[in-house]
Design a protein around this motif. Structure first.
Motif, PDB file in Angstrom:
ATOM      1  N   VAL A   1     -49.601  -1.772  16.340  1.00 14.45           N
ATOM      2  CA  VAL A   1     -49.729  -0.326  16.168  1.00 14.45           C
ATOM      3  C   VAL A   1     -50.847   0.024  15.204  1.00 14.45           C
ATOM      4  N   LEU A   2     -50.968  -0.732  14.133  1.00 10.12           N
ATOM      5  CA  LEU A   2     -51.962  -0.435  13.099  1.00 10.12           C
ATOM      6  C   LEU A   2     -53.377  -0.798  13.533  1.00 10.12           C
ATOM      7  N   LEU A   3     -53.503  -1.886  14.305  1.00  6.80           N
ATOM      8  CA  LEU A   3     -54.814  -2.449  14.592  1.00  6.80           C
ATOM      9  C   LEU A   3     -55.158  -2.445  16.075  1.00  6.80           C
ATOM     10  N   GLY A   4     -54.413  -1.675  16.865  1.00 10.71           N
ATOM     11  CA  GLY A   4     -54.582  -1.709  18.306  1.00 10.71           C
ATOM     12  C   GLY A   4     -55.684  -0.803  18.825  1.00 10.71           C
ATOM     13  N   ASP A   5     -55.768  -0.737  20.155  1.00 13.37           N
ATOM     14  CA  ASP A   5     -56.768   0.061  20.851  1.00 13.37           C
ATOM     15  C   ASP A   5     -56.180   1.436  21.143  1.00 13.37           C
ATOM     16  N   LEU A   6     -56.581   2.443  20.352  1.00  9.50           N
ATOM     17  CA  LEU A   6     -56.015   3.782  20.504  1.00  9.50           C
ATOM     18  C   LEU A   6     -56.289   4.371  21.876  1.00  9.50           C
ATOM     19  N   ALA A   7     -57.419   4.039  22.452  1.00 13.47           N
ATOM     20  CA  ALA A   7     -57.745   4.576  23.765  1.00 13.47           C
ATOM     21  C   ALA A   7     -56.722   4.148  24.806  1.00 13.47           C
ATOM     22  N   LYS A   8     -56.082   2.999  24.591  1.00 14.42           N
ATOM     23  CA  LYS A   8     -55.086   2.493  25.525  1.00 14.42           C
ATOM     24  C   LYS A   8     -53.660   2.850  25.118  1.00 14.42           C
ATOM     25  N   SER A   9     -53.413   3.036  23.809  1.00 12.96           N
ATOM     26  CA  SER A   9     -52.034   3.146  23.330  1.00 12.96           C
ATOM     27  C   SER A   9     -51.562   4.559  23.013  1.00 12.96           C
ATOM     28  N   GLU A  10     -52.457   5.438  22.585  1.00  9.46           N
ATOM     29  CA  GLU A  10     -51.992   6.688  21.989  1.00  9.46           C
ATOM     30  C   GLU A  10     -51.249   7.578  22.975  1.00  9.46           C
ATOM     31  N   ALA A  11     -51.744   7.726  24.190  1.00 10.30           N
ATOM     32  CA  ALA A  11     -51.051   8.565  25.163  1.00 10.30           C
ATOM     33  C   ALA A  11     -49.658   8.021  25.451  1.00 10.30           C
TER      34      ALA A  11
ATOM     35  N   ARG B   1     -46.401  -8.150  25.294  1.00 12.58           N
ATOM     36  CA  ARG B   1     -46.591  -7.484  26.587  1.00 12.58           C
ATOM     37  C   ARG B   1     -47.644  -6.380  26.510  1.00 12.58           C
ATOM     38  N   GLY B   2     -48.284  -6.269  25.369  1.00 10.27           N
ATOM     39  CA  GLY B   2     -49.319  -5.262  25.192  1.00 10.27           C
ATOM     40  C   GLY B   2     -48.912  -4.101  24.325  1.00 10.27           C
ATOM     41  N   GLY B   3     -47.697  -4.142  23.760  1.00  9.66           N
ATOM     42  CA  GLY B   3     -47.248  -3.065  22.888  1.00  9.66           C
ATOM     43  C   GLY B   3     -47.340  -1.721  23.575  1.00  9.66           C
ATOM     44  N   PHE B   4     -47.779  -0.714  22.844  1.00 11.30           N
ATOM     45  CA  PHE B   4     -47.908   0.625  23.412  1.00 11.30           C
ATOM     46  C   PHE B   4     -49.166   0.774  24.280  1.00 11.30           C
ATOM     47  N   GLU B   5     -49.914  -0.309  24.442  1.00 11.96           N
ATOM     48  CA  GLU B   5     -51.008  -0.295  25.410  1.00 11.96           C
ATOM     49  C   GLU B   5     -50.486  -0.533  26.827  1.00 11.96           C
ATOM     50  N   ASN B   6     -49.237  -0.961  26.924  1.00  2.00           N
ATOM     51  CA  ASN B   6     -48.590  -1.236  28.206  1.00  2.00           C
ATOM     52  C   ASN B   6     -47.997   0.054  28.772  1.00  2.00           C
ATOM     53  N   ALA B   7     -48.231   0.338  30.039  1.00  2.00           N
ATOM     54  CA  ALA B   7     -47.743   1.565  30.662  1.00  2.00           C
ATOM     55  C   ALA B   7     -46.221   1.651  30.679  1.00  2.00           C
ATOM     56  N   GLU B   8     -45.535   0.520  30.560  1.00  3.81           N
ATOM     57  CA  GLU B   8     -44.074   0.515  30.554  1.00  3.81           C
ATOM     58  C   GLU B   8     -43.490   0.834  29.185  1.00  3.81           C
ATOM     59  N   SER B   9     -44.326   0.905  28.153  1.00  2.00           N
ATOM     60  CA  SER B   9     -43.836   1.044  26.784  1.00  2.00           C
ATOM     61  C   SER B   9     -43.033   2.322  26.528  1.00  2.00           C
ATOM     62  N   PRO B  10     -43.381   3.494  27.082  1.00  4.03           N
ATOM     63  CA  PRO B  10     -42.544   4.674  26.829  1.00  4.03           C
ATOM     64  C   PRO B  10     -41.108   4.491  27.287  1.00  4.03           C
TER      65      PRO B  10
ATOM     66  N   SER C   1     -39.095   3.520  14.300  1.00  8.38           N
ATOM     67  CA  SER C   1     -40.160   2.514  14.305  1.00  8.38           C
ATOM     68  C   SER C   1     -41.132   2.789  13.169  1.00  8.38           C
ATOM     69  N   HIS C   2     -41.074   1.954  12.145  1.00  4.58           N
ATOM     70  CA  HIS C   2     -41.983   2.072  11.001  1.00  4.58           C
ATOM     71  C   HIS C   2     -43.068   1.004  11.154  1.00  4.58           C
ATOM     72  N   TRP C   3     -43.932   1.194  12.174  1.00  3.24           N
ATOM     73  CA  TRP C   3     -45.070   0.340  12.510  1.00  3.24           C
ATOM     74  C   TRP C   3     -44.666  -0.950  13.231  1.00  3.24           C
ATOM     75  N   THR C   4     -43.562  -1.578  12.864  1.00  5.18           N
ATOM     76  CA  THR C   4     -43.201  -2.850  13.481  1.00  5.18           C
ATOM     77  C   THR C   4     -42.574  -2.646  14.854  1.00  5.18           C
ATOM     78  N   VAL C   5     -42.758  -3.644  15.715  1.00  7.61           N
ATOM     79  CA  VAL C   5     -42.137  -3.677  17.037  1.00  7.61           C
ATOM     80  C   VAL C   5     -41.661  -5.106  17.284  1.00  7.61           C
ATOM     81  N   PRO C   6     -40.784  -5.314  18.282  1.00  6.67           N
ATOM     82  CA  PRO C   6     -40.381  -6.690  18.603  1.00  6.67           C
ATOM     83  C   PRO C   6     -41.575  -7.534  19.039  1.00  6.67           C
ATOM     84  N   ARG C   7     -41.506  -8.796  18.759  1.00  6.77           N
ATOM     85  CA  ARG C   7     -42.582  -9.720  19.140  1.00  6.77           C
ATOM     86  C   ARG C   7     -42.798  -9.709  20.651  1.00  6.77           C
TER      87      ARG C   7
END
Length: 454
Positions: A243-253, A167-176, A156-162
Motif C-alpha cells: 500500500v505504501l510503495l505500490g503503483d497508484l495508477a493500478k491500485s487507487e481506483a 496476488r497484487g494487493g489492491f492492484e488486483n481487480a479482485e481486491s475490492p 486496515s492500517h497499511w498492512t494486508v495479508p501476505r
C-alpha cells in the motif's frame, strides 16, 4: 477456520517519513457494557454516552501487537534487501498485553481507544477465517468496554495479508471484493462491540509518500523494486504489492471501490455504529503569489475527499505543515525546530486541517492522529498544548470536532525507521515490555479528565 473461498471467484518508508451522532452509547448497550440507565455493572467503568467528546490515543495492530508473521510488512522487514532499519519482532507485545494497555489508558484519564485489527491474522489464507483470532479481538473490544473506553476500530492500517500482497494487493481487480468479504466478517463478529470503525488508515499515504519522498527517482524505484522482488520470490509469486510503495495508477481506483464496499458492509451490521475514513492532512500553506498550494492539495488528496463523503465522519491525521511556493514544496523556514521524524515542529497545523476537512468534506470530524516524535518530553507537552489550542479556536468558530486521539499511547514500531522514533506518551522497555508513563501522558490525561470537550 471457516472457509468462504467459494465466494471469491464470484467477486472474482515510515509513517512520518514518507457521525452523525457521537460514539459509544449504542455499541455499549449492545455489548452489555452499560445498562439502560447509563450505570455500569459492578467492576466496569461506563463507556461514554452519546454527545460526549472523545479523548483517546491511537495505535495500529502491526506496530504494537508483535509477531504479525502473516502480513506483507513482516515479510518486507525480513527479506534481503530491505528498506527497513529493523524488523518489528515482538513490537510492544500488545497482542498479549491489551488488557494492561486498556487499563493504562483509562487510568490516565482517556475515555476512548483507537486501534487496528489485523487482517493477516483474521484471514491468513484467502477465504479461511480464524475463529480464534476473531475471538481474540472480541476480548480486546470487551476489555475496552470494561475500562470505559469507546473503541474505534481500523480495518486496515497499511498492512494486508501476505497472500493478498502476493496476488497484487489492491492492484488486483479482485481486491475490492476481497476487502468487502473481510469487512463483512468483521461486522458479523465484532460489530455489536464497536463504537466506531474506519476502513483505511491514511488512505492517501501512497500519494503523500511519492510527493514528499520522491519515490519516482531512479534510486528510490530501484530500492523499492529490489525489496518487493525479494518478497515476491519468497512468496512464490511473480508480484508483490504494498500500500505504501505500490503503483497508484493500478491500485487507487480499487482502493476507493474497496472502501465504498466496506462502508456498506459495516453499516449493514450487526451493530449500529458510525463508519469513517482517515486521511493524512498536513496543513498546506501557500507562500507568495502564484504559489501551487491548490495544485499540491489536489495531488495529495486525489479522489479521497469525495470518497469520505459516503462516511458518517472523517478522521483527520495531522503532524506538520507543507509550505508551497511557485515551484512546489519549500523547506521549513530557516531556524525552524525539527521533530525526531525530521519535519517542522508546527502543532497549530491541525487547526488548519480540521477547517479544510469541514469545508471540503462537510462531515463531523475526529482528529484520529496528532503527535510528535521526540526524545524530549517537554516538547511533546508543548506540542499537545499548541495543537489543542488550535483546535479550541476551530471549534469556537463552529467546526464540528467530536474527538481527539493522540498518536500514540506507546513508543512503538515506526515502519522503516524501526524503533528509533519515539511518538508515545508511554515508554516501553524493549526487553521486559514494562510500560512507563511519561509526564506528557499525565499532562494530556489530566486534560482529558477535566474537560468534557475542547
Amino acid at each position: 477456520m471457516h472457509n468462504d473461498d467459494h465466494n471469491e471467484g464470484q467477486h472474482a518508508v515510515t509513517r512520518r517519513h514518507v457521525v452523525s451522532g457521537s460514539l459509544g452509547l449504542t455499541a455499549a448497550l449492545a455489548a452489555g457494557a452499560v445498562g439502560a440507565t447509563g450505570t455500569a455493572p459492578a467492576g466496569k467503568r461506563p463507556v461514554p454516552v452519546a454527545g460526549t467528546f472523545l479523548w483517546g490515543t491511537a495505535s495500529s495492530a502491526h506496530q504494537i501487537e508483535g509477531n504479525n508473521v502473516n502480513s506483507d510488512f513482516w515479510l518486507a522487514e525480513t527479506v534481503k534487501p530491505t528498506l527497513f532499519r529493523e524488523p518489528s519482532g515482538d513490537a510492544c507485545d500488545s497482542y498479549h498485553r491489551y488488557e494492561e494497555d486498556a487499563a493504562l489508558a483509562a487510568g490516565l484519564g482517556f475515555n476512548a481507544h483507537r486501534f487496528g485489527i489485523e487482517w493477516a491474522r483474521i484471514e491468513p489464507e484467502p477465504g479461511r477465517f480464524s475463529e480464534a483470532e476473531l475471538d481474540h479481538y472480541v476480548r480486546v473490544l470487551e476489555s475496552c468496554h470494561k475500562h470505559g473506553l469507546a473503541p474505534m476500530v481500523t480495518l486496515s492500517h497499511w498492512t494486508v495479508p501476505r497472500w493478498f500482497a502476493a496476488r497484487g494487493g489492491f492492484e488486483n481487480a479482485e481486491s475490492p471484493a476481497q476487502f468487502e468479504r473481510f469487512a463483512k466478517k468483521v461486522a458479523e463478529r465484532l460489530g455489536p462491540l464497536m463504537s466506531a470503525a474506519t476502513t483505511f488508515n491514511e488512505c492517501n499515504i501512497g500519494r503523500l509518500a511519492q510527493f514528499l519522498f520522491h519515490l519516482d527517482t531512479p534510486e528510490a524505484k530501484a530500492g523499492v523494486k529490489a525489496m518487493l522482488d525479494a518478497c515476491a520470490k519468497a512468496s512464490g509469486s511473480d508480484r508483490f504489492a504494498n500500500v505504501l510503495l505500490g503503483d497508484l495508477a493500478k491500485s487507487e481506483a480499487n482502493m476507493v471501490e474497496a472502501h465504498r464496499r466496506a462502508v456498506a458492509a459495516l453499516k449493514a451490521g450487526p451493530g449500529d455504529f458510525p463508519v469513517g475514513l482517515t486521511i493524512s492532512m498536513q496543513a498546506i500553506e501557500g507562500v507568495g503569489d502564484s504559489n501551487k498550494a491548490s495544485a499540491v492539495a489536489d495531488l495529495l488528496y486525489g479522489p479521497w475527499l469525495d470518497a469520505a463523503k459516503v462516511c458518517d465522519f472523517v478522521g483527520v491525521q495531522t503532524y506538520t505543515r507543507i509550505r508551497v511556493g511557485t515551484e512546489g514544496p519549500l523547506p521549513p523556514p530557516d531556524g525552524a525546530e525539527k521533530t525526531g521524524a525530521g519535519y517542522e515542529f508546527y502543532p497549530q497545523a491541525v487547526g488548519n486541517t480540521v477547517r479544510f476537512a469541514a469545508e471540503r468534506i462537510g462531515k463531523p470530524i475526529y482528529v484520529t492522529e496528532n503527535g510528535i516524535a521526540t526524545d524530549d518530553d517537554t516538547r511533546r507537552v508543548a506540542y499537545i498544548d499548541g495543537a489543542l489550542n488550535a483546535l479550541q479556536k476551530a471549534k469556537a468558530d463552529g467546526i464540528d470536532i467530536r474527538g481527539y486521539f493522540h498518536w500514540s499511547l506507546l513508543d512503538n514500531f515506526e515502519w522503516t525507521a524501526g524503533y528509533s522514533q519515539k511518538f508515545g506518551l508511554v515508554a516501553v522497555d524493549r526487553k521486559t515490555f514494562v510500560r512507563t508513563p511519561k509526564p506528557s501522558a499525565r499532562h494530556l490525561g489530566g486534560i482529558a479528565k477535566q474537560r468534557r470537550s475542547l
